[in-house]
Design a protein around this motif. Structure first.
Motif, PDB file in Angstrom:
ATOM      1  N   ASP A  59      99.885  11.995  28.804  1.00  0.00           N
ATOM      2  CA  ASP A  59     100.891  13.008  29.103  1.00  0.00           C
ATOM      3  C   ASP A  59     102.254  12.686  28.505  1.00  0.00           C
ATOM      4  O   ASP A  59     103.218  13.437  28.681  1.00  0.00           O
ATOM      5  CB  ASP A  59     101.019  13.200  30.616  1.00  0.00           C
ATOM      6  CG  ASP A  59     101.569  11.965  31.319  1.00  0.00           C
ATOM      7  OD1 ASP A  59     101.351  10.833  30.803  1.00  0.00           O
ATOM      8  OD2 ASP A  59     102.218  12.119  32.366  1.00  0.00           O
ATOM      9  N   THR A  60     102.346  11.551  27.783  1.00  0.00           N
ATOM     10  CA  THR A  60     103.638  11.158  27.202  1.00  0.00           C
ATOM     11  C   THR A  60     103.775  11.550  25.731  1.00  0.00           C
ATOM     12  O   THR A  60     104.859  11.443  25.171  1.00  0.00           O
ATOM     13  CB  THR A  60     103.855   9.643  27.325  1.00  0.00           C
ATOM     14  OG1 THR A  60     102.850   8.963  26.548  1.00  0.00           O
ATOM     15  CG2 THR A  60     103.775   9.201  28.780  1.00  0.00           C
ATOM     16  N   TRP A  61     102.676  11.966  25.093  1.00  0.00           N
ATOM     17  CA  TRP A  61     102.744  12.273  23.662  1.00  0.00           C
ATOM     18  C   TRP A  61     101.859  13.472  23.330  1.00  0.00           C
ATOM     19  O   TRP A  61     100.978  13.850  24.085  1.00  0.00           O
ATOM     20  CB  TRP A  61     102.315  11.072  22.816  1.00  0.00           C
ATOM     21  CG  TRP A  61     100.946  10.513  23.169  1.00  0.00           C
ATOM     22  CD1 TRP A  61     100.677   9.535  24.070  1.00  0.00           C
ATOM     23  CD2 TRP A  61      99.683  10.946  22.650  1.00  0.00           C
ATOM     24  NE1 TRP A  61      99.322   9.300  24.146  1.00  0.00           N
ATOM     25  CE2 TRP A  61      98.686  10.155  23.283  1.00  0.00           C
ATOM     26  CE3 TRP A  61      99.292  11.913  21.733  1.00  0.00           C
ATOM     27  CZ2 TRP A  61      97.332  10.302  23.016  1.00  0.00           C
ATOM     28  CZ3 TRP A  61      97.936  12.065  21.458  1.00  0.00           C
ATOM     29  CH2 TRP A  61      96.974  11.263  22.098  1.00  0.00           C
ATOM     30  N   GLU A  62     102.118  14.050  22.157  1.00  0.00           N
ATOM     31  CA  GLU A  62     101.316  15.165  21.673  1.00  0.00           C
ATOM     32  C   GLU A  62     101.333  15.156  20.137  1.00  0.00           C
ATOM     33  O   GLU A  62     102.283  14.674  19.514  1.00  0.00           O
ATOM     34  CB  GLU A  62     101.867  16.494  22.191  1.00  0.00           C
ATOM     35  CG  GLU A  62     103.305  16.767  21.794  1.00  0.00           C
ATOM     36  CD  GLU A  62     103.848  18.026  22.442  1.00  0.00           C
ATOM     37  OE1 GLU A  62     103.139  18.601  23.285  1.00  0.00           O
ATOM     38  OE2 GLU A  62     104.996  18.416  22.093  1.00  0.00           O
ATOM     39  N   VAL A  63     100.251  15.670  19.563  1.00  0.00           N
ATOM     40  CA  VAL A  63     100.121  15.736  18.106  1.00  0.00           C
ATOM     41  C   VAL A  63     100.392  17.166  17.662  1.00  0.00           C
ATOM     42  O   VAL A  63      99.716  18.102  18.095  1.00  0.00           O
ATOM     43  CB  VAL A  63      98.717  15.288  17.643  1.00  0.00           C
ATOM     44  CG1 VAL A  63      98.612  15.372  16.118  1.00  0.00           C
ATOM     45  CG2 VAL A  63      98.421  13.875  18.123  1.00  0.00           C
ATOM     46  N   GLY A  64     101.374  17.327  16.786  1.00  0.00           N
ATOM     47  CA  GLY A  64     101.726  18.656  16.300  1.00  0.00           C
ATOM     48  C   GLY A  64     100.823  19.114  15.166  1.00  0.00           C
ATOM     49  O   GLY A  64      99.970  18.369  14.674  1.00  0.00           O
ATOM     50  N   ASP A  65     101.019  20.341  14.757  1.00  0.00           N
ATOM     51  CA  ASP A  65     100.230  20.894  13.647  1.00  0.00           C
ATOM     52  C   ASP A  65     100.481  20.138  12.345  1.00  0.00           C
ATOM     53  O   ASP A  65      99.665  20.185  11.421  1.00  0.00           O
ATOM     54  CB  ASP A  65     100.562  22.374  13.443  1.00  0.00           C
ATOM     55  CG  ASP A  65     100.124  23.226  14.632  1.00  0.00           C
ATOM     56  OD1 ASP A  65      99.210  22.773  15.365  1.00  0.00           O
ATOM     57  OD2 ASP A  65     100.695  24.317  14.826  1.00  0.00           O
ATOM     58  N   ASP A  66     101.607  19.431  12.240  1.00  0.00           N
ATOM     59  CA  ASP A  66     101.937  18.676  11.044  1.00  0.00           C
ATOM     60  C   ASP A  66     101.351  17.263  11.070  1.00  0.00           C
ATOM     61  O   ASP A  66     101.653  16.431  10.210  1.00  0.00           O
ATOM     62  CB  ASP A  66     103.451  18.602  10.849  1.00  0.00           C
ATOM     63  CG  ASP A  66     104.172  18.042  12.086  1.00  0.00           C
ATOM     64  OD1 ASP A  66     103.483  17.652  13.061  1.00  0.00           O
ATOM     65  OD2 ASP A  66     105.413  18.003  12.063  1.00  0.00           O
ATOM     66  N   ASN A  67     100.524  16.975  12.099  1.00  0.00           N
ATOM     67  CA  ASN A  67      99.840  15.676  12.253  1.00  0.00           C
ATOM     68  C   ASN A  67     100.802  14.551  12.636  1.00  0.00           C
ATOM     69  O   ASN A  67     100.458  13.378  12.535  1.00  0.00           O
ATOM     70  CB  ASN A  67      99.079  15.286  10.979  1.00  0.00           C
ATOM     71  CG  ASN A  67      97.875  14.397  11.281  1.00  0.00           C
ATOM     72  OD1 ASN A  67      97.193  14.584  12.294  1.00  0.00           O
ATOM     73  ND2 ASN A  67      97.612  13.430  10.416  1.00  0.00           N
ATOM     74  N   ILE A  69     103.018  12.601  15.623  1.00  0.00           N
ATOM     75  CA  ILE A  69     103.004  12.371  17.072  1.00  0.00           C
ATOM     76  C   ILE A  69     104.447  12.407  17.584  1.00  0.00           C
ATOM     77  O   ILE A  69     105.319  11.697  17.069  1.00  0.00           O
ATOM     78  CB  ILE A  69     102.370  11.009  17.407  1.00  0.00           C
ATOM     79  CG1 ILE A  69     100.941  10.923  16.853  1.00  0.00           C
ATOM     80  CG2 ILE A  69     102.367  10.778  18.913  1.00  0.00           C
ATOM     81  CD1 ILE A  69     100.314   9.550  17.004  1.00  0.00           C
ATOM     82  N   ARG A  70     104.688  13.221  18.601  1.00  0.00           N
ATOM     83  CA  ARG A  70     105.995  13.295  19.246  1.00  0.00           C
ATOM     84  C   ARG A  70     105.836  12.990  20.722  1.00  0.00           C
ATOM     85  O   ARG A  70     104.767  13.218  21.304  1.00  0.00           O
ATOM     86  CB  ARG A  70     106.612  14.681  19.048  1.00  0.00           C
ATOM     87  CG  ARG A  70     106.948  15.003  17.590  1.00  0.00           C
ATOM     88  CD  ARG A  70     107.391  16.452  17.442  1.00  0.00           C
ATOM     89  NE  ARG A  70     107.854  16.763  16.080  1.00  0.00           N
ATOM     90  CZ  ARG A  70     107.044  17.057  15.076  1.00  0.00           C
ATOM     91  NH1 ARG A  70     105.719  17.080  15.265  1.00  0.00           N
ATOM     92  NH2 ARG A  70     107.541  17.321  13.871  1.00  0.00           N
ATOM     93  N   LEU A  71     106.890  12.495  21.336  1.00  0.00           N
ATOM     94  CA  LEU A  71     106.868  12.210  22.767  1.00  0.00           C
ATOM     95  C   LEU A  71     107.122  13.491  23.549  1.00  0.00           C
ATOM     96  O   LEU A  71     108.075  14.224  23.262  1.00  0.00           O
ATOM     97  CB  LEU A  71     107.919  11.159  23.120  1.00  0.00           C
ATOM     98  CG  LEU A  71     107.712   9.762  22.510  1.00  0.00           C
ATOM     99  CD1 LEU A  71     108.847   8.834  22.925  1.00  0.00           C
ATOM    100  CD2 LEU A  71     106.370   9.175  22.928  1.00  0.00           C
ATOM    101  N   SER A  72     106.252  13.741  24.526  1.00  0.00           N
ATOM    102  CA  SER A  72     106.428  14.923  25.389  1.00  0.00           C
ATOM    103  C   SER A  72     107.233  14.578  26.633  1.00  0.00           C
ATOM    104  O   SER A  72     107.765  15.474  27.305  1.00  0.00           O
ATOM    105  CB  SER A  72     105.057  15.485  25.781  1.00  0.00           C
ATOM    106  OG  SER A  72     104.247  14.492  26.372  1.00  0.00           O
TER     107      SER A  72
END
Length: 537
Positions: A59-67, A69-72
């Motif tokens: 629940d702390t990170w997510e992968v965007g369409d650009d591949n 990883i950003r912190l949520s």
């Protein structure tokens, strides 16, 4: 649990033979005795830092369409502990981009800076010994991420690979150079390239403080200064040197070192990629390499015969000893010249003094106009030759005879690959046993078959059916399985070679079907050549 699994060396040997990552994960989940060493191997080599960030709670990170990883959400201090623990197991960060393989997600720039603000790279990766900085951040144009490279430098780092981005400020290059000398004295292999769109990138490297270097590769657009060249000569452990030379970067002026000669006493492999062969010659005339065993040259612009001859002679000047050089590769990679001047045998005769050569490859430089005398002397000078190429797709009539080719390949018992155009329009004289070799019943007979030759490229060779090419090749070289030739659009001169190759393959099939009868082929061919029987019989 068996007591043998309490011995670390035994556990390590077992795990080294586990090829599948899923199996390694299962080992790590089995018991505490296997968990730690399995995780060490599982994490030892990473393509980027994405898997490390993904150790945080989901629940702390997510992968965007650009591949990326950003912190949520902001991870708690305790949640970073697993990241820190696994990072300490990483020994290699190696970038390996493969278009056929989905590249794992990588951390966004803000995530990287957050991570290294909490844990400086040298403390986060205490066991890191190999770093390709593209595995951390790869941006063709300069960004603040590139400054992170300096934070990775440590005395324990042994392999360092990085690319200087376009637009990098001069002061950033200077700061990196200073950091290399102060913090990376243990580096043994270093590869540097530059994304500068054809313009030179100058970097003054502190070679005097990097005396452990045994491999140095300076790629395209990395411009050598006169100071760099002088310092390279002081690298007494340097064994492998890869250089890219561009005439427009002032390299000729930088190589004018007066009477000073650089001696690389430990160097055994030299690779040069240049726009002109003359640059390679100019360098070799100023660098002494007494133990050089391999040289690989690629250049773009057409080199006249005189320039080719000067390059060959420069090998004498650089090597000084003829007992070490084993591999020569010279290739013209540019657009074919509208008219190639002939390259006669005399240009290559100086190479005959290098008696330990096992691989000689000259490719696409022009029309190789060799003769039987050179081929015969090559067989004497290079008895251990394994691959011999004088490869040109230029159509011209070769004066090398089929007889000379048979003699060369038969006398060089280790020859595996031969790429040479020859004249097979006349029936050859088959190679016979040399004086002093055993011959049954005191009769002159064929030399023992040469079993090493596997591949033959005939270029634009001319031939006639009377030369019995497929039959003779099958008789003298029983392990030959591949015959190739050049094909040009609109040119159908290669069609007869299709027929010869088809007949040769039929003989190969016959060898498998009836090896006993096939063993009689040499004597049969000899009888045909001596007109005792006809081929039709």
């Amino acid at each position: 649990m068996h007591r043998a699994l309490l011995v670390n060396d035994i556990v390590h040997t077992i795990l080294q033979n586990v090829d599948c990552a899923t199996d390694m994960i299962n080992f790590a989940s089995t018991c505490s005795a296997l968990s730690s060493p399995a995780l060490d191997i599982l994490w030892s080599k990473q393509l980027n830092l994405g898997p490390l960030i993904m150790c945080l709670p989901e629940d702390t990170w997510e992968v965007g369409d650009d591949n990326f990883i950003r912190l949520s959400r902001e991870p708690l201090p305790t949640e970073w502990e697993r990241v820190r623990s696994n990072a300490s197991r990483i020994r290699e960060l190696s970038y390996n981009f493969d278009l056929d393989y989905p590249y794992p997600p990588q951390p966004h720039s803000r995530v990287l800076h957050k991570l290294f603000a909490l844990f400086p790279p040298t403390s986060l990766f205490p066991n890191l010994h190999k770093l390709d900085f593209k595995a951390v951040s790869y941006r063709p144009k300069f960004s603040p991420d590139f400054a992170l490279l300096r934070q990775f430098l440590s005395p324990g780092l042994e392999v360092l690979v990085f690319c200087l981005p376009s637009g990098i400020p001069v002061h950033e290059v200077e700061r990196l150079s200073a950091a290399l000398g102060a913090q990376a004295s243990g580096v043994r292999q270093m590869k540097i390239s530059a994304n500068h769109d054809g313009s030179p990138c100058h970097i003054d490297l502190p070679f005097n403080k990097m005396q452990k270097l045994h491999l140095l590769a300076l790629g395209c657009n990395v411009c050598l200064t006169r100071h760099d060249l002088a310092d390279i000569g002081r690298l007494r452990s340097l064994q492998v040197l890869d250089l890219a030379l561009h005439g427009g970067f002032g390299i000729m002026e930088n190589l004018r070192l007066g009477d000073m000669r650089l001696e690389l006493s430990a160097l055994n492999r030299l690779t040069i990629v240049a726009d002109r062969l003359q640059l390679c010659t100019f360098l070799l005339l100023r660098v002494i390499t007494p133990r050089l065993s391999s040289i690989f040259i690629r250049y773009c612009k057409y080199a006249a015969p005189a320039e080719v001859g000067e390059f060959v002679l420069s090998l004498h000047t650089s090597c000084q000893s003829f007992g070490f050089l084993e591999h020569i590769y010279v290739c013209h990679t540019g657009i074919p010249h509208h008219f190639y001047s002939p390259l006669p045998s005399d240009l290559f005769r100086p190479l005959l003094k290098f008696r330990k050569l096992t691989d000689v490859k000259f490719i696409s430089q022009g029309q190789y106009c060799l003769d039987d005398a050179f081929i015969g002397d090559a067989a004497v000078s290079w008895p251990d030759i394994q691959e011999l190429w004088f490869a040109s797709d230029e159509m011209h009539t070769s004066t090398v005879t089929f007889t000379a080719v048979l003699s060369l390949a038969s006398r060089c018992r280790s020859l595996r690959e031969l790429h040479l155009a020859f004249d097979a329009t006349q029936r050859p004289t088959l190679p016979y046993r040399r004086e002093g070799e055993d011959a049954s019943d005191g009769k002159r007979e064929l030399w023992p078959t040469q079993t090493a030759l596997e591949r033959l490229h005939v270029g634009h060779s001319k031939f006639s059916r009377a030369a019995l090419v497929p039959w003779i090749l099958s008789a003298v070289f029983p392990n030959l399985f591949d015959i190739d030739w050049y094909r040009a659009p609109g040119d159908f001169s290669f069609v007869p070679w299709l027929q010869e190759a088809a007949e040769f393959k039929q003989l190969l099939t016959y060898r498998k079907i009836d090896p006993v009868m096939y063993a009689l082929l040499p004597n049969f061919v000899l009888s045909v050549l001596e007109d005792k029987i006809s081929l039709e019989s």
